[in-house]
Design a protein around this motif. Structure first.
Motif, PDB file in Angstrom:
ATOM      1  N   LYS A 113      51.996  43.292  34.831  1.00  0.00           N
ATOM      2  CA  LYS A 113      52.981  42.451  34.043  1.00  0.00           C
ATOM      3  C   LYS A 113      52.127  41.673  32.618  1.00  0.00           C
ATOM      4  CE  LYS A 113      56.914  40.476  32.937  1.00  0.00           C
ATOM      5  NZ  LYS A 113      58.296  41.512  32.639  1.00  0.00           N
ATOM      6  N   LEU A 114      51.094  41.352  33.434  1.00  0.00           N
ATOM      7  CA  LEU A 114      50.059  40.601  32.624  1.00  0.00           C
ATOM      8  C   LEU A 114      49.240  41.472  31.769  1.00  0.00           C
ATOM      9  CD1 LEU A 114      48.829  37.880  35.038  1.00  0.00           C
ATOM     10  CD2 LEU A 114      50.740  37.625  33.342  1.00  0.00           C
ATOM     11  N   GLY A 115      48.845  42.682  32.339  1.00  0.00           N
ATOM     12  CA  GLY A 115      48.131  43.776  31.874  1.00  0.00           C
ATOM     13  C   GLY A 115      46.874  43.290  31.336  1.00  0.00           C
ATOM     14  N   TYR A 116      46.024  42.608  32.252  1.00  0.00           N
ATOM     15  CA  TYR A 116      44.998  42.035  31.964  1.00  0.00           C
ATOM     16  C   TYR A 116      43.714  43.363  32.259  1.00  0.00           C
ATOM     17  CZ  TYR A 116      46.400  37.274  31.951  1.00  0.00           C
ATOM     18  OH  TYR A 116      46.950  35.984  31.750  1.00  0.00           O
ATOM     19  N   TYR A 117      42.906  42.985  31.080  1.00  0.00           N
ATOM     20  CA  TYR A 117      41.566  44.183  31.355  1.00  0.00           C
ATOM     21  C   TYR A 117      40.962  44.361  32.490  1.00  0.00           C
ATOM     22  CZ  TYR A 117      37.203  46.431  30.087  1.00  0.00           C
ATOM     23  OH  TYR A 117      36.219  47.096  29.911  1.00  0.00           O
ATOM     24  N   LYS A 118      40.762  45.579  33.323  1.00  0.00           N
ATOM     25  CA  LYS A 118      40.235  45.441  34.694  1.00  0.00           C
ATOM     26  C   LYS A 118      40.740  44.929  35.633  1.00  0.00           C
ATOM     27  CE  LYS A 118      37.071  48.703  33.370  1.00  0.00           C
ATOM     28  NZ  LYS A 118      37.103  50.020  33.906  1.00  0.00           N
ATOM     29  N   VAL A 119      42.079  44.346  35.675  1.00  0.00           N
ATOM     30  CA  VAL A 119      42.615  43.705  36.732  1.00  0.00           C
ATOM     31  C   VAL A 119      42.635  44.393  38.007  1.00  0.00           C
ATOM     32  CG1 VAL A 119      44.956  44.450  36.448  1.00  0.00           C
ATOM     33  CG2 VAL A 119      44.515  42.224  37.248  1.00  0.00           C
ATOM     34  N   ILE A 120      42.275  45.782  38.105  1.00  0.00           N
ATOM     35  CA  ILE A 120      42.278  46.376  39.217  1.00  0.00           C
ATOM     36  C   ILE A 120      41.086  46.091  39.907  1.00  0.00           C
ATOM     37  CG2 ILE A 120      40.645  48.214  37.982  1.00  0.00           C
ATOM     38  CD1 ILE A 120      43.363  49.237  40.628  1.00  0.00           C
ATOM     39  N   TRP A 121      40.224  45.327  39.508  1.00  0.00           N
ATOM     40  CA  TRP A 121      38.808  45.062  40.161  1.00  0.00           C
ATOM     41  C   TRP A 121      39.431  44.006  41.112  1.00  0.00           C
ATOM     42  CZ3 TRP A 121      34.635  44.980  35.873  1.00  0.00           C
ATOM     43  CH2 TRP A 121      34.108  46.276  35.904  1.00  0.00           C
ATOM     44  N   ALA A 122      40.241  43.045  40.691  1.00  0.00           N
ATOM     45  CA  ALA A 122      40.727  41.948  41.568  1.00  0.00           C
ATOM     46  C   ALA A 122      41.626  42.527  42.607  1.00  0.00           C
ATOM     47  CB  ALA A 122      41.912  41.265  40.926  1.00  0.00           C
ATOM     48  N   ILE A 123      42.323  43.562  42.710  1.00  0.00           N
ATOM     49  CA  ILE A 123      43.331  44.558  43.514  1.00  0.00           C
ATOM     50  C   ILE A 123      42.529  45.000  44.345  1.00  0.00           C
ATOM     51  CG2 ILE A 123      45.186  46.192  43.685  1.00  0.00           C
ATOM     52  CD1 ILE A 123      45.890  45.367  40.967  1.00  0.00           C
ATOM     53  N   ILE A 124      41.317  45.780  44.031  1.00  0.00           N
ATOM     54  CA  ILE A 124      40.523  46.398  44.914  1.00  0.00           C
ATOM     55  C   ILE A 124      39.818  45.490  46.078  1.00  0.00           C
ATOM     56  CG2 ILE A 124      38.354  47.651  45.136  1.00  0.00           C
ATOM     57  CD1 ILE A 124      39.032  49.138  42.202  1.00  0.00           C
ATOM     58  N   THR A 125      39.566  44.234  45.287  1.00  0.00           N
ATOM     59  CA  THR A 125      38.919  43.320  46.095  1.00  0.00           C
ATOM     60  C   THR A 125      39.958  42.616  47.370  1.00  0.00           C
ATOM     61  OG1 THR A 125      37.635  42.407  44.414  1.00  0.00           O
ATOM     62  CG2 THR A 125      37.795  40.857  46.144  1.00  0.00           C
ATOM     63  N   ILE A 126      41.037  42.537  46.857  1.00  0.00           N
ATOM     64  CA  ILE A 126      42.186  42.102  47.987  1.00  0.00           C
ATOM     65  C   ILE A 126      42.350  43.094  48.734  1.00  0.00           C
ATOM     66  CG2 ILE A 126      44.631  41.650  48.285  1.00  0.00           C
ATOM     67  CD1 ILE A 126      44.393  40.569  45.152  1.00  0.00           C
TER      68      ILE A 126
ATOM     69  N   ILE B  30      31.136  39.177  48.636  1.00  0.00           N
ATOM     70  CA  ILE B  30      30.364  38.126  47.752  1.00  0.00           C
ATOM     71  C   ILE B  30      29.107  38.507  47.461  1.00  0.00           C
ATOM     72  CG2 ILE B  30      29.783  35.855  47.103  1.00  0.00           C
ATOM     73  CD1 ILE B  30      32.654  34.813  48.281  1.00  0.00           C
ATOM     74  N   ILE B  31      28.281  38.634  48.704  1.00  0.00           N
ATOM     75  CA  ILE B  31      26.994  38.858  48.509  1.00  0.00           C
ATOM     76  C   ILE B  31      26.720  40.264  47.886  1.00  0.00           C
ATOM     77  CG2 ILE B  31      24.923  39.355  49.912  1.00  0.00           C
ATOM     78  CD1 ILE B  31      26.047  37.569  52.127  1.00  0.00           C
ATOM     79  N   GLY B  32      27.344  41.299  48.200  1.00  0.00           N
ATOM     80  CA  GLY B  32      27.129  42.673  47.657  1.00  0.00           C
ATOM     81  C   GLY B  32      27.410  42.856  46.130  1.00  0.00           C
ATOM     82  N   ASN B  33      28.437  41.909  45.773  1.00  0.00           N
ATOM     83  CA  ASN B  33      28.757  41.782  44.389  1.00  0.00           C
ATOM     84  C   ASN B  33      27.902  41.233  43.466  1.00  0.00           C
ATOM     85  OD1 ASN B  33      31.623  43.122  43.174  1.00  0.00           O
ATOM     86  ND2 ASN B  33      31.798  43.137  45.410  1.00  0.00           N
ATOM     87  N   VAL B  34      27.456  39.977  43.952  1.00  0.00           N
ATOM     88  CA  VAL B  34      26.507  39.338  43.291  1.00  0.00           C
ATOM     89  C   VAL B  34      25.393  40.002  42.892  1.00  0.00           C
ATOM     90  CG1 VAL B  34      24.899  37.063  43.429  1.00  0.00           C
ATOM     91  CG2 VAL B  34      27.462  37.009  43.990  1.00  0.00           C
ATOM     92  N   ILE B  35      24.708  40.575  44.061  1.00  0.00           N
ATOM     93  CA  ILE B  35      23.522  41.434  43.775  1.00  0.00           C
ATOM     94  C   ILE B  35      23.766  42.656  42.884  1.00  0.00           C
ATOM     95  CG2 ILE B  35      21.617  42.862  44.973  1.00  0.00           C
ATOM     96  CD1 ILE B  35      22.111  40.954  47.484  1.00  0.00           C
TER      97      ILE B  35
ATOM     98  N   TYR C 225      34.103  40.019  33.586  1.00  0.00           N
ATOM     99  CA  TYR C 225      35.446  40.435  34.410  1.00  0.00           C
ATOM    100  C   TYR C 225      35.247  40.754  35.651  1.00  0.00           C
ATOM    101  CZ  TYR C 225      38.721  40.029  30.229  1.00  0.00           C
ATOM    102  OH  TYR C 225      39.084  39.928  29.257  1.00  0.00           O
ATOM    103  N   ARG C 226      34.114  41.320  36.056  1.00  0.00           N
ATOM    104  CA  ARG C 226      33.847  41.579  37.470  1.00  0.00           C
ATOM    105  C   ARG C 226      33.691  40.358  38.261  1.00  0.00           C
ATOM    106  NH1 ARG C 226      33.867  46.364  40.411  1.00  0.00           N
ATOM    107  NH2 ARG C 226      32.913  45.934  42.549  1.00  0.00           N
ATOM    108  N   ILE C 227      32.897  39.335  37.817  1.00  0.00           N
ATOM    109  CA  ILE C 227      32.817  38.072  38.502  1.00  0.00           C
ATOM    110  C   ILE C 227      34.028  37.388  38.402  1.00  0.00           C
ATOM    111  CG2 ILE C 227      31.613  35.680  38.273  1.00  0.00           C
ATOM    112  CD1 ILE C 227      29.570  37.154  36.653  1.00  0.00           C
ATOM    113  N   ILE C 228      34.775  37.362  37.555  1.00  0.00           N
ATOM    114  CA  ILE C 228      36.262  36.656  37.490  1.00  0.00           C
ATOM    115  C   ILE C 228      37.246  37.426  38.554  1.00  0.00           C
ATOM    116  CG2 ILE C 228      38.377  36.111  36.103  1.00  0.00           C
ATOM    117  CD1 ILE C 228      36.004  34.519  35.532  1.00  0.00           C
TER     118      ILE C 228
END
Length: 566
Positions: free
Chosen positions: A362-375, A394-399, A461-464
């Motif tokens: 619905k929102l069509g945000y760029y790379k929103v799939i990364w949030a869905i994958i995290t969930i 969080i540790i893995g993604n930060v590094i 976007y990855r961080i967000i």
């Protein structure tokens, strides 16, 4: 030097090479043959390779592969249909995700569902038109065939696998016998041996096919399990008899000598005929010496019979279904389809991912799939496990974000980025620690996207989206069909208790000659694996009561099984 690194970081080289190759071949093969839109299918395909690696693909291989292709095709088609209408997609997504989660949930492998739900999310997000659907289905078939090809190359010898488990257990028993000689029975060694033998039980469990309990090899493995685990538990009796001077040091040394001979045979040091002669002599000497030594003689003789059967089993017959043993219906559909960990988890994932996919579309945000994958990645059956996954992600993604951002900014070379991508795809499958898995997954994901997108935008976007996904996962696990580890442990205990009741009832009827022994075998397998699950869950609490339940139940099941089935 390399071996030191491998040992220090506990890298699974076999898994890394096998599944990394699947991911790499699939990624580049699919992108070249079926288009760039399908490149992301490499991740669920490689994850499918991982979970199938913990199954037994050698049993009814064609049937299993066709089943995987059918399921994956079903997933791709449903994801496509849901993408046609955003509102109709809500209903379709919920039903499809629940069915995937519930039906692909393995009671003894909590990650089995992951490649299938990942495939649904990925294919639902990466929209295609009807003309492109056949190519997507073909890309799935291509990926599954890559898995089959890699499995054929890396096919292990099942007999040697059996030997590793048995050898380790026998060495532990040998060490325990040496402890008994100095009056120092080590209960931890008994538990350690039981834990190792559960691995053998799982190998037996994954050989089941349709209504049949196991294969020709699985039948032998089951008999070996019963005898070695009975031997392991019976060491307490040996210790007691030794303390009371009812058996002598020389008697125990003779038992150790026989174990050495079995280990020597396993290492191709002596022939099966030589081993048989030694065991026959041992049996003759100890037959009427004492009840304990007679019991040990019988157990060792039974083990020798199994080893002879294994020796005679041809490679062609090793994975054929053993049709004389059939599965027992442990619980009815009504009993299985009730509120519990499996049901709660399936509903929780269905609700959460359906809402996430809807909002993302619905929102069509760029790379929103990364949030869905995290969930999707961090939500676990138990609340406590979710928190652990969140921390590790969080540790893995930060590094991963820091490394990839610095590397690409400094190097800024597409070829080197592709090399890092390939390296991360391999390393992704070399670790069990989720923080490391998350690290290399994030590197791979960012590297792929950076080939066509601005790296600074990607990192932002990855961080967000990782933060957003983590926050949503915490809220969901607290409020949508929550299920805590203690509840799960109580559920397992209830199942074990129910199986014990069945075991007693069936054992009585079997001894009376009115029931099939297969029912007991299947109950023993399930009860043993459930005890293993309970033991693992208890690592979070270190509850002595739970430890006693596991140990007592293990001894009860083995004692009954040994008496009823011999």
């Amino acid at each position: 030097m390399i071996n030191k690194v491998i040992n220090k970081y506990n890298i699974n080289v076999y898994s890394m090479l096998k599944h990394g190759t699947v991911a790499t071949i699939t990624m580049f093969g699919v992108s070249m043959l079926f288009g760039i839109k399908n490149i992301m299918l490499a991740f669920p395909i490689a994850l499918t390779s991982v979970v199938l690696g913990r199954q037994n693909l050698q049993v009814k291989t064609a049937s299993k592969i066709l089943r995987i292709i059918f399921i994956d095709t079903f997933i791709v088609v449903f994801a496509f249909i849901s993408s046609l209408n955003i509102y109709l997609g809500i209903i379709i997504n919920f039903i499809a995700i629940f069915l995937i989660m519930y039906n692909m949930f393995s009671p003894y492998d909590l990650t089995f569902y992951k490649p299938f739900i990942m495939l649904y999310v990925f294919t639902g997000y990466a929209r295609i038109n009807l003309n492109e659907l056949p190519l997507r289905v073909l890309s799935i078939i291509f990926g599954v065939l890559v898995i089959v090809f890699c499995n054929m190359i890396a096919k292990a010898n099942e007999k040697s696998k059996l030997g590793n488990t048995v050898n380790t257990s026998l060495v532990i028993i040998k060490n325990q016998l040496n402890n008994i000689i100095i009056n120092n029975l080590d209960e931890e060694l008994i538990k350690k041996c039981s834990t190792i033998m559960r691995e053998l039980v799982y190998k037996i469990y994954i050989t089941r096919h349709k209504k049949y309990l196991t294969t020709n090899l699985g039948r032998i493995q089951f008999n070996i399990y019963i005898n070695i685990e009975y031997f392991n538990l019976y060491l307490r009796n040996i210790h007691l008899e030794y303390k009371n001077n009812n058996i002598k040091k020389n008697d125990i040394l003779n038992i150790i000598s026989i174990i050495d001979s079995i280990l020597q045979y396993s290492d191709y040091g002596i022939s099966i005929e030589e081993l048989e002669n030694e065991i026959n002599l041992f049996e003759f000497i100890n037959k009427n010496k004492s009840k304990v030594l007679n019991e040990i003689s019988n157990t060792i003789k039974s083990l020798e019979i199994s080893l002879k059967e294994l020796k005679q089993l041809s490679h062609r017959d090793i994975n054929k279904v053993y049709e004389e043993w059939e599965k027992e219906k442990i619980e009815s559909f009504k009993e299985a389809f009730r509120k519990g960990m499996r049901f709660n988890f399936s509903i929780r994932m269905a609700v959460t991912l359906t809402i996430a996919l809807f909002i993302g579309e619905k929102l069509g945000y760029y790379k929103v799939i990364w949030a869905i994958i995290t969930i999707m990645s961090v939500i676990q059956p138990y609340y406590e496990y979710t928190l652990k996954k969140i921390k590790e992600r969080i540790i893995g993604n930060v590094i991963g974000i820091l490394f990839t951002g610095v590397f690409i900014n400094i190097v800024n070379n597409s070829l080197l980025t592709i090399l890092i991508l390939i390296l991360s795809l391999y390393l992704l499958y070399g670790f069990k620690d989720y923080s490391k898995i998350s690290l290399f997954a994030s590197i791979a994901s960012i590297c792929i996207s950076s080939l066509t997108e601005n790296i600074h935008v990607l990192l932002f976007y990855r961080i967000i989206y990782v933060i957003a996904g983590v926050v949503i996962a915490i809220i969901v696990n607290k409020n949508i069909f929550p299920y805590k580890l203690r509840e799960g442990m109580n559920e397992i205990i209830a199942k074990i208790d129910k199986l014990n009741t069945k075991l007693i009832n069936y054992s009585i009827t079997i001894l009376n000659g009115t029931e099939n022994p297969n029912k007991v075998r299947d109950i023993i397998i399930h009860s043993t694996l459930l005890c293993g699950k309970l033991d693992i869950r208890n690592l979070n609490f270190n509850d002595e009561k739970i430890k006693r339940i596991v140990n007592i139940n293990n001894e009860f099941v083995i004692q009954v099984g040994y008496r009823v089935l011999r």
